[in-house]
Design a protein around this motif. Structure first.
Motif, PDB file in Angstrom:
ATOM      1  N   THR A 158     -45.795  27.900   5.927  1.00 50.62           N
ATOM      2  CA  THR A 158     -44.491  27.942   5.269  1.00 50.62           C
ATOM      3  C   THR A 158     -43.473  27.193   6.133  1.00 50.62           C
ATOM      4  O   THR A 158     -43.735  26.861   7.289  1.00 50.62           O
ATOM      5  CB  THR A 158     -44.005  29.388   5.089  1.00 50.62           C
ATOM      6  N   ASN A 159     -42.317  26.962   5.578  1.00 53.74           N
ATOM      7  CA  ASN A 159     -41.260  26.276   6.324  1.00 53.74           C
ATOM      8  C   ASN A 159     -40.837  27.058   7.561  1.00 53.74           C
ATOM      9  O   ASN A 159     -40.438  26.472   8.570  1.00 53.74           O
ATOM     10  CB  ASN A 159     -40.046  26.032   5.424  1.00 53.74           C
ATOM     11  N   ASP A 160     -40.941  28.380   7.502  1.00 53.98           N
ATOM     12  CA  ASP A 160     -40.560  29.198   8.657  1.00 53.98           C
ATOM     13  C   ASP A 160     -41.507  28.981   9.831  1.00 53.98           C
ATOM     14  O   ASP A 160     -41.153  29.267  10.977  1.00 53.98           O
ATOM     15  CB  ASP A 160     -40.535  30.680   8.267  1.00 53.98           C
ATOM     16  N   ASP A 161     -42.705  28.479   9.557  1.00 52.58           N
ATOM     17  CA  ASP A 161     -43.673  28.203  10.617  1.00 52.58           C
ATOM     18  C   ASP A 161     -43.357  26.918  11.374  1.00 52.58           C
ATOM     19  O   ASP A 161     -44.003  26.615  12.379  1.00 52.58           O
ATOM     20  CB  ASP A 161     -45.084  28.086  10.035  1.00 52.58           C
ATOM     21  N   SER A 164     -38.528  23.399  13.300  1.00 48.09           N
ATOM     22  CA  SER A 164     -37.172  23.152  12.819  1.00 48.09           C
ATOM     23  C   SER A 164     -36.490  24.431  12.344  1.00 48.09           C
ATOM     24  O   SER A 164     -35.255  24.516  12.325  1.00 48.09           O
ATOM     25  CB  SER A 164     -37.197  22.125  11.683  1.00 48.09           C
ATOM     26  N   ALA A 165     -37.268  25.447  11.964  1.00 44.40           N
ATOM     27  CA  ALA A 165     -36.683  26.709  11.492  1.00 44.40           C
ATOM     28  C   ALA A 165     -36.162  27.568  12.638  1.00 44.40           C
ATOM     29  O   ALA A 165     -35.475  28.568  12.403  1.00 44.40           O
ATOM     30  CB  ALA A 165     -37.718  27.494  10.689  1.00 44.40           C
ATOM     31  N   SER A 166     -36.458  27.199  13.870  1.00 47.03           N
ATOM     32  CA  SER A 166     -36.067  28.024  15.016  1.00 47.03           C
ATOM     33  C   SER A 166     -34.588  27.908  15.362  1.00 47.03           C
ATOM     34  O   SER A 166     -34.030  28.788  16.028  1.00 47.03           O
ATOM     35  CB  SER A 166     -36.894  27.641  16.246  1.00 47.03           C
ATOM     36  N   GLY A 167     -33.970  26.815  14.952  1.00 50.70           N
ATOM     37  CA  GLY A 167     -32.570  26.587  15.305  1.00 50.70           C
ATOM     38  C   GLY A 167     -32.388  26.016  16.696  1.00 50.70           C
ATOM     39  O   GLY A 167     -31.253  25.792  17.134  1.00 50.70           O
ATOM     40  N   LYS A 171     -37.251  17.891  18.132  1.00 46.35           N
ATOM     41  CA  LYS A 171     -38.169  17.777  16.986  1.00 46.35           C
ATOM     42  C   LYS A 171     -39.488  18.503  17.238  1.00 46.35           C
ATOM     43  O   LYS A 171     -40.146  18.928  16.292  1.00 46.35           O
ATOM     44  CB  LYS A 171     -38.467  16.297  16.711  1.00 46.35           C
ATOM     45  N   TYR A 172     -39.867  18.593  18.509  1.00 49.71           N
ATOM     46  CA  TYR A 172     -41.169  19.150  18.851  1.00 49.71           C
ATOM     47  C   TYR A 172     -41.009  20.205  19.942  1.00 49.71           C
ATOM     48  O   TYR A 172     -40.131  20.099  20.807  1.00 49.71           O
ATOM     49  CB  TYR A 172     -42.125  18.060  19.361  1.00 49.71           C
ATOM     50  N   ARG A 250     -45.399  27.106  15.703  1.00 45.75           N
ATOM     51  CA  ARG A 250     -44.268  26.194  15.889  1.00 45.75           C
ATOM     52  C   ARG A 250     -44.481  25.204  17.034  1.00 45.75           C
ATOM     53  O   ARG A 250     -43.824  24.172  17.084  1.00 45.75           O
ATOM     54  CB  ARG A 250     -42.992  27.004  16.136  1.00 45.75           C
ATOM     55  N   PHE A 251     -45.383  25.538  17.955  1.00 49.02           N
ATOM     56  CA  PHE A 251     -45.632  24.640  19.079  1.00 49.02           C
ATOM     57  C   PHE A 251     -46.465  23.441  18.616  1.00 49.02           C
ATOM     58  O   PHE A 251     -47.428  23.586  17.857  1.00 49.02           O
ATOM     59  CB  PHE A 251     -46.421  25.341  20.189  1.00 49.02           C
TER      60      PHE A 251
END
Length: 356
Positions: A158-161, A164-167, A171-172, A250-251
């Motif tokens: 999902t987008n939360d994964d 970019s969703a972390s705030g 980019k990485y 996310r990593f």
């Protein structure tokens, strides 16, 4: 999950003691393995503190009923993973004469003390979690490497994964997870990031994990180094997060720089999340990571080698993506937790049959 109903002692064929309240690598193993053993039909229960409420638990007074064999008629298995748990098992079997067989899992990669060796010799079955740990055992043993639950640890969905969703900036994300301490090599990771991040502006370093009281000075020193380098917003300590699985997803790159380990599950957790890994050769890391395919392996404690192994990924995020995909395939093929369940069950069966 909610509370799991208490199992009747007459049904329990395997007892997994856990005599440590604080979270450890053994805790992670028990928490992941026992639900899968239950699904596979192993009649197992835990005993002791520090475990989630959804695992079956015995009360200490339930042990008084262990002079009677379970309804299957077999002897019970007492599966110890620490010295104190071996001592308790020996007392129950040899002093109280309870009908039990003792199994010990060894993850240590060092010469055992004479006391530990003496206890291991009194076990009915011995498991080593890697070939390297098995090399320090002086008794017959079976190597059963830990596996990973790929229903819990999985690639982004999902987008939360997405990072970019972390705030957080960049980019990485390049991550390092585990307790903040010298043994885990957190300082080696921080030093590598201080050297590299000024040249790679798209990357942010994330460090998750608990800081215990005795290591607060170590942590403070690392934060001071980061501040002096002007990288406070790009090398971020998150502390002990509620769900580290999300951060593995996310990593883009995960680093496990430990100076020494027992086994070390974090690289497998990252790899199951389709994340490339750079690891030291501590613990079983060299037996799970494939250098040049799923990530890179460097000598434990070598900060220069660690930095040099990380940099190609920062320079080429596509390399991280490719190696992350390879890592997922590798874990799925070789390190599914179902394989660990089968290996441990085979040791139980051999132990009950009187084989070492």
């Amino acid at each position: 999950m909610g509370l799991r109903p208490r199992m009747a002692i007459s049904d329990i064929e395997v007892i997994a003691p856990h005599f440590k309240r604080r979270l450890s690598g053994v805790t992670s193993t028990v928490v992941q393995l026992i639900p899968k053993q239950l699904e596979a039909g192993v009649k197992i229960s835990t005993l002791g503190p520090g475990l989630p409420d959804d695992l079956p638990k015995l009360r200490y007074r339930d042990l008084l009923q262990c002079w009677v064999r379970p309804s299957s008629g077999k002897k019970r298995i007492w599966h110890a993973r620490r010295n104190i748990e071996m001592v308790a098992g020996i007392f129950l079997r040899d002093v109280l004469r309870m009908p039990m067989k003792l199994v010990f899992t060894s993850a240590a990669q060092r010469n055992h003390t004479d006391f530990t060796k003496a206890m291991i010799r009194r076990m009915d079955g011995v498991i080593a979690t890697s070939g390297r740990s098995g090399a320090f055992l002086e008794v017959p043993h079976t190597v059963v490497m830990h596996g990973i639950d790929t229903t819990l640890f999985h690639p982004p969905r999902t987008n939360d994964d997405l990072f970019s969703a972390s705030g957080l900036p960049g980019k990485y994300a390049i991550g390092c997870s585990g307790r903040i301490r010298h043994q885990k090599g957190t300082d080696l990771f921080v030093d590598a990031m201080i050297a590299l991040l000024p040249h790679y502006h798209d990357w942010t370093a994330i460090i998750t994990g608990r800081v215990t009281a005795e290591h607060e000075g170590f942590h403070a020193e690392l934060e001071e180094r980061i501040a002096k380098a002007g990288l406070t917003d790009r090398i971020v300590f998150l502390g002990e997060v509620d769900d580290v699985k999300l951060w593995y997803r996310r990593f883009s790159l995960f680093v496990a720089p430990s100076r020494n380990e027992g086994f070390g599950l974090t690289p497998l957790e990252a790899m199951a999340s389709a994340t490339a890994t750079v690891t030291s050769d501590a613990g079983a890391y060299a037996e799970m990571n494939v250098s040049g395919s799923t990530g890179m392996i460097v000598p434990a404690g070598d900060g220069d080698a660690l930095r040099n192994a990380i940099e190609p990924y920062l320079a080429d995020p596509g390399r991280a993506k490719r190696h992350g995909e390879n890592a997922l395939a590798h874990v799925t093929t070789h390190f599914e937790i179902g394989g660990e369940v089968k290996g441990v069950s085979a040791v139980y069966e051999a132990t009950l049959a009187g084989e070492r």
